[in-house]
Motif scaffolding. Structure first.
Motif, PDB file in Angstrom:
ATOM      1  N   GLY A  59      -2.183  -0.067 -20.899  1.00 26.13           N
ATOM      2  CA  GLY A  59      -3.670   0.283 -20.533  1.00 26.13           C
ATOM      3  C   GLY A  59      -4.140   0.066 -19.450  1.00 26.13           C
ATOM      4  N   MET A  60      -3.035  -0.063 -18.499  1.00 26.48           N
ATOM      5  CA  MET A  60      -3.584  -0.334 -16.858  1.00 26.48           C
ATOM      6  C   MET A  60      -2.607   0.410 -15.919  1.00 26.48           C
ATOM      7  SD  MET A  60      -1.903  -4.167 -17.093  1.00 26.48           S
ATOM      8  CE  MET A  60      -2.299  -4.394 -18.543  1.00 26.48           C
ATOM      9  N   TYR A  61      -3.159   0.432 -14.635  1.00 21.66           N
ATOM     10  CA  TYR A  61      -2.511   0.849 -13.499  1.00 21.66           C
ATOM     11  C   TYR A  61      -2.609  -0.104 -12.425  1.00 21.66           C
ATOM     12  CZ  TYR A  61      -2.066   5.634 -15.306  1.00 21.66           C
ATOM     13  OH  TYR A  61      -1.714   6.804 -15.908  1.00 21.66           O
ATOM     14  N   GLN A  62      -1.394  -0.231 -11.747  1.00 22.75           N
ATOM     15  CA  GLN A  62      -1.562  -1.316 -10.576  1.00 22.75           C
ATOM     16  C   GLN A  62      -1.830  -0.316  -9.278  1.00 22.75           C
ATOM     17  OE1 GLN A  62       1.794  -4.179  -9.138  1.00 22.75           O
ATOM     18  NE2 GLN A  62       2.107  -2.177  -7.983  1.00 22.75           N
ATOM     19  N   GLN A  63      -2.862  -0.931  -8.704  1.00 24.73           N
ATOM     20  CA  GLN A  63      -3.431   0.209  -7.439  1.00 24.73           C
ATOM     21  C   GLN A  63      -3.409  -1.073  -6.277  1.00 24.73           C
ATOM     22  OE1 GLN A  63      -7.148   1.340  -9.228  1.00 24.73           O
ATOM     23  NE2 GLN A  63      -6.318   3.129  -9.862  1.00 24.73           N
ATOM     24  N   ASP A  64      -3.788  -0.274  -5.248  1.00 24.97           N
ATOM     25  CA  ASP A  64      -4.157  -1.157  -4.052  1.00 24.97           C
ATOM     26  C   ASP A  64      -5.154  -0.302  -3.178  1.00 24.97           C
ATOM     27  OD1 ASP A  64      -2.885  -0.093  -1.048  1.00 24.97           O
ATOM     28  OD2 ASP A  64      -1.888   0.874  -2.956  1.00 24.97           O
ATOM     29  N   ASP A  65      -5.941  -1.265  -2.585  1.00 24.00           N
ATOM     30  CA  ASP A  65      -7.121  -0.678  -1.551  1.00 24.00           C
ATOM     31  C   ASP A  65      -6.601   0.198  -0.429  1.00 24.00           C
ATOM     32  OD1 ASP A  65      -9.423  -0.193  -0.205  1.00 24.00           O
ATOM     33  OD2 ASP A  65     -10.373  -1.944  -0.642  1.00 24.00           O
ATOM     34  N   ARG A  66      -6.540   1.529  -0.517  1.00 27.70           N
ATOM     35  CA  ARG A  66      -6.047   2.400   0.514  1.00 27.70           C
ATOM     36  C   ARG A  66      -6.737   2.191   1.583  1.00 27.70           C
ATOM     37  NH1 ARG A  66      -4.185   7.627  -2.478  1.00 27.70           N
ATOM     38  NH2 ARG A  66      -3.609   8.302  -0.420  1.00 27.70           N
ATOM     39  N   ASP A  67      -8.063   1.854   1.721  1.00 26.98           N
ATOM     40  CA  ASP A  67      -8.627   1.637   3.115  1.00 26.98           C
ATOM     41  C   ASP A  67      -8.341   0.576   3.956  1.00 26.98           C
ATOM     42  OD1 ASP A  67     -10.561   3.795   2.265  1.00 26.98           O
ATOM     43  OD2 ASP A  67     -12.032   2.409   1.460  1.00 26.98           O
ATOM     44  N   LEU A  68      -7.541  -0.342   3.227  1.00 27.00           N
ATOM     45  CA  LEU A  68      -6.773  -1.391   4.026  1.00 27.00           C
ATOM     46  C   LEU A  68      -5.610  -1.388   4.194  1.00 27.00           C
ATOM     47  CD1 LEU A  68      -8.794  -4.259   1.709  1.00 27.00           C
ATOM     48  CD2 LEU A  68      -9.711  -2.937   3.957  1.00 27.00           C
ATOM     49  N   ARG A  69      -4.724  -0.291   3.662  1.00 23.15           N
ATOM     50  CA  ARG A  69      -3.481  -0.442   3.620  1.00 23.15           C
ATOM     51  C   ARG A  69      -2.768  -0.328   5.062  1.00 23.15           C
ATOM     52  NH1 ARG A  69      -0.495   4.184   0.041  1.00 23.15           N
ATOM     53  NH2 ARG A  69      -1.426   3.195  -1.672  1.00 23.15           N
ATOM     54  N   ARG A  70      -3.286   0.524   5.773  1.00 23.54           N
ATOM     55  CA  ARG A  70      -2.598   0.579   7.195  1.00 23.54           C
ATOM     56  C   ARG A  70      -2.886  -0.696   7.967  1.00 23.54           C
ATOM     57  NH1 ARG A  70      -4.399   5.802  10.541  1.00 23.54           N
ATOM     58  NH2 ARG A  70      -3.082   6.805   8.986  1.00 23.54           N
ATOM     59  N   ASP A  71      -3.907  -1.187   8.010  1.00 22.92           N
ATOM     60  CA  ASP A  71      -4.193  -2.428   8.787  1.00 22.92           C
ATOM     61  C   ASP A  71      -3.284  -3.520   8.270  1.00 22.92           C
ATOM     62  OD1 ASP A  71      -5.989  -1.312  10.647  1.00 22.92           O
ATOM     63  OD2 ASP A  71      -7.641  -1.916   9.467  1.00 22.92           O
ATOM     64  N   LEU A  72      -3.278  -3.687   6.824  1.00 17.48           N
ATOM     65  CA  LEU A  72      -2.500  -4.980   6.445  1.00 17.48           C
ATOM     66  C   LEU A  72      -0.922  -4.704   6.641  1.00 17.48           C
ATOM     67  CD1 LEU A  72      -3.986  -4.995   2.979  1.00 17.48           C
ATOM     68  CD2 LEU A  72      -4.218  -6.896   4.730  1.00 17.48           C
ATOM     69  N   LYS A  73      -0.460  -3.481   6.707  1.00 23.99           N
ATOM     70  CA  LYS A  73       0.775  -3.118   7.135  1.00 23.99           C
ATOM     71  C   LYS A  73       1.215  -3.516   8.439  1.00 23.99           C
ATOM     72  CE  LYS A  73       4.299   0.499   6.780  1.00 23.99           C
ATOM     73  NZ  LYS A  73       4.801   1.785   6.364  1.00 23.99           N
ATOM     74  N   GLN A  74       0.369  -3.141   9.435  1.00 28.15           N
ATOM     75  CA  GLN A  74       0.412  -3.200  10.769  1.00 28.15           C
ATOM     76  C   GLN A  74       0.508  -5.237  10.986  1.00 28.15           C
ATOM     77  OE1 GLN A  74      -2.689  -1.397  12.587  1.00 28.15           O
ATOM     78  NE2 GLN A  74      -1.732   0.695  12.958  1.00 28.15           N
ATOM     79  N   LYS A  75      -0.232  -5.737  10.280  1.00 25.33           N
ATOM     80  CA  LYS A  75      -0.211  -7.162  10.329  1.00 25.33           C
ATOM     81  C   LYS A  75       1.026  -7.693   9.575  1.00 25.33           C
ATOM     82  CE  LYS A  75      -5.195  -7.407  10.218  1.00 25.33           C
ATOM     83  NZ  LYS A  75      -6.513  -7.964   9.506  1.00 25.33           N
TER      84      LYS A  75
END
Length: 546
Positions: free
Chosen positions: A43-59
């Protein structure tokens, strides 16, 4: 993860256990692809905040992972205690909002991995569950939200519960992992699903003749009660509906269900089980894009499917009959239940229950649930009914809503009332465009255009999705926006107000910046050429090729 691996993963998962226990307690914020797939069944999906994805990846940091949990609520009917439990879960463990779904269920977003088990235990404590709310199994069974308290509606709700329980996976993995049940020795056989469960998700809807408030023809199985007064004499079963497709892949397409035949009430559960088993044995397990039951019906035909279902179930269908025309009902406003109590159908824009500034829907509903001995029902249009309200309490409800900035449906323009969008960005991993976050402003723009050409009082079923999978059922709407890429949308139109006709594409990829001139011209043409009483969808069809 490859499609073939999903089948092998299910086969070798030890009854949906896999490595879930180890991965949910290993101290990292996410799970592997394999466990991601198995968690759907829980009953669940793993997700992530895609608004933050690029900045977090750059860091050099990990994505902002969280989990979306979905409660399974047959027919969307909940007590006030169950509503308050979800409200509390959203505040303690989620992002502070509740999301109503098109399958008459709750979604809680923003749950961290370490909080998943407490959330499931809290939902279980409220006498609900998340089991099989996602995954390659039958998902939440939806039912017409007709507020009338009569024998037919009570039986339809009871049937939904029977089907949901009958088609719930029998593995005890869910209870062992999340509810601390003692592990059982040996692997329990799944009598209906087998070791590999279904090829893909499976959806069932229940209604009565003429009532298409749940888009009955978009389900894998549609169950329609034929009545004589307060007695259900037959159920007419439909099969092969489904709306998902993939852009630029003509092998995938939305499809409306075919009538298969009629059965007596005592045979309906057997018939449903047999139809599920036919999909289990004949659905495409090599290509998940083509794995829904609709492709079995498309490729083999309804006669083959009927015969195969009869062989599997050991019964015979009677011929399907022509039913009355479908009508779409939203059940907004106050409706007498017929038992001295009333239901208030509330418009919940895009299904999001939240507080923002002077608009405090979440607080208002919590106040109502705390103050009154009422119940609730989630509808298939992502709206909410407040049920079992006494005549003396009606004014109390209205005052609470007004004090929290909530408008009653009769003060909201018809175009907005008939609108619906999926969550899309920033949480959905499949979204390629915005939906829920931009749709209110788009509706405002469309309302302005409609008023300009004299159509402000005309209801038009309007929907938006951030990808072509069709979660907000765009392909049966009169007007729909399907995310194509970024700010571009495939524009669909021509569905019927009754929900029994698919749309056609009237623009392959319109940028949001061009919406105003495009729809000004379109609505002007409609206003100038509309026949008396003609709906927008019917007018689109009458225009011929686009």
């Amino acid at each position: 993860m490859s499609k073939v691996n999903v089948e092998e993963l299910k086969r070798s998962s030890n009854g949906l256990r896999g490595n879930i226990v180890d991965e949910m307690t290993n101290g990292v914020p996410n799970v592997t692809d394999e466990t991601y797939q198995l968690l759907k069944f829980h009953g669940m999906y793993q997700q992530d905040d895609r608004d933050l994805r690029r900045d977090l990846k750059q860091k050099g940091e990990l994505p902002a992972y969280s989990f979306m949990l979905r409660s399974r609520i047959p027919g969307g009917v909940i007590t006030r205690e169950q509503y308050l439990a979800h409200d509390d879960i959203a505040d303690r463990f989620g992002n502070g909002t509740l999301r109503l779904t098109t399958r008459e269920a709750f979604q809680v977003h923003g749950v961290l991995k370490g909080d998943v088990k407490p959330v499931i235990q809290a939902i279980n404590h409220a006498l609900l569950s998340t089991i099989s709310a996602c995954g390659d199994v039958n998902r939440n069974v939806v039912v017409t939200p007709d507020p009338a308290d009569n024998p037919v509606n009570r039986e339809l709700q009871a049937l939904a519960i029977r089907i949901a329980n009958h088609l719930t996976p029998k593995s005890r993995a869910y209870h062992e992992i999340w509810l601390d049940e003692e592990p059982q020795s040996g692997e329990l056989e799944e009598p209906i699903y087998g070791k590999t469960y279904l090829p893909r998700k499976f959806k069932i809807g229940i209604t009565r003749t003429g009532d298409n408030s749940i888009d009955i023809l978009t389900h894998d199985i549609g169950i329609v009660a034929i009545t004589n007064g307060d007695t259900i004499t037959d159920y007419q079963l439909y099969a092969g509906g489904g709306l998902g497709k993939t852009h630029n892949n003509e092998d995938t397409f939305p499809r409306l269900a075919d009538p298969v035949g009629r059965v007596s009430p005592d045979l309906v559960l057997k018939a449903v089980e047999a139809m599920v088993m036919v999909q289990r044995d004949h659905g495409n397990r090599e290509n998940r894009k083509l794995s829904r039951l609709k492709y079995v019906l498309h490729n083999k035909g309804v006669d083959w499917f009927r015969s195969q279902t009869e062989k599997t179930g050991g019964f015979l269908f009677r011929n399907a009959v022509t039913l009355p025309p479908w009508q779409f009902r939203s059940w907004f406003g106050w409706t007498p239940q017929g038992n001295g109590l009333f239901t208030l159908g509330l418009f919940v824009e895009n299904g999001r229950i939240h507080d923002s500034g002077d608009f405090r829907l979440k607080t208002a509903l919590k106040t109502i649930a705390t103050t009154l001995s009422c119940s609730f029902r989630i509808t298939a249009t992502q709206d909410l009914q407040i049920r079992d309200v006494t005549p003396a309490q009606q004014k109390v409800v209205e005052v609470i809503l007004a004090d929290h900035g909530i408008r009653l449906p009769d003060t909201i323009a018809p175009l907005r009332l008939q609108s619906m969008a999926c969550p899309a960005l920033p949480t959905c991993g499949l979204a390629i465009s915005e939906a829920e976050r931009v749709f209110p402003d788009i509706i405002t723009e469309l309302e302005g255009i409609a008023k300009q050409v004299g159509l402000e009082s005309l209801p038009v079923v309007t929907r938006m999705t951030g990808c072509p999978n069709g979660c907000a059922r765009p392909y049966t709407a009169e007007l729909a926006f399907v995310g194509r890429s970024g700010t571009k949308y495939e524009i669909h139109a021509g569905g019927s107000p009754g929900g029994d006709r698919l749309t056609t594409v009237i623009h392959p990829g319109l940028d949001q910046s061009l919406f105003k001139p495009f729809f000004t011209e379109l609505f002007t043409r409609f206003a100038d050429n509309r026949q008396a009483g003609e709906s927008f969808g019917d007018w689109v069809v009458r225009q011929g090729e686009w």
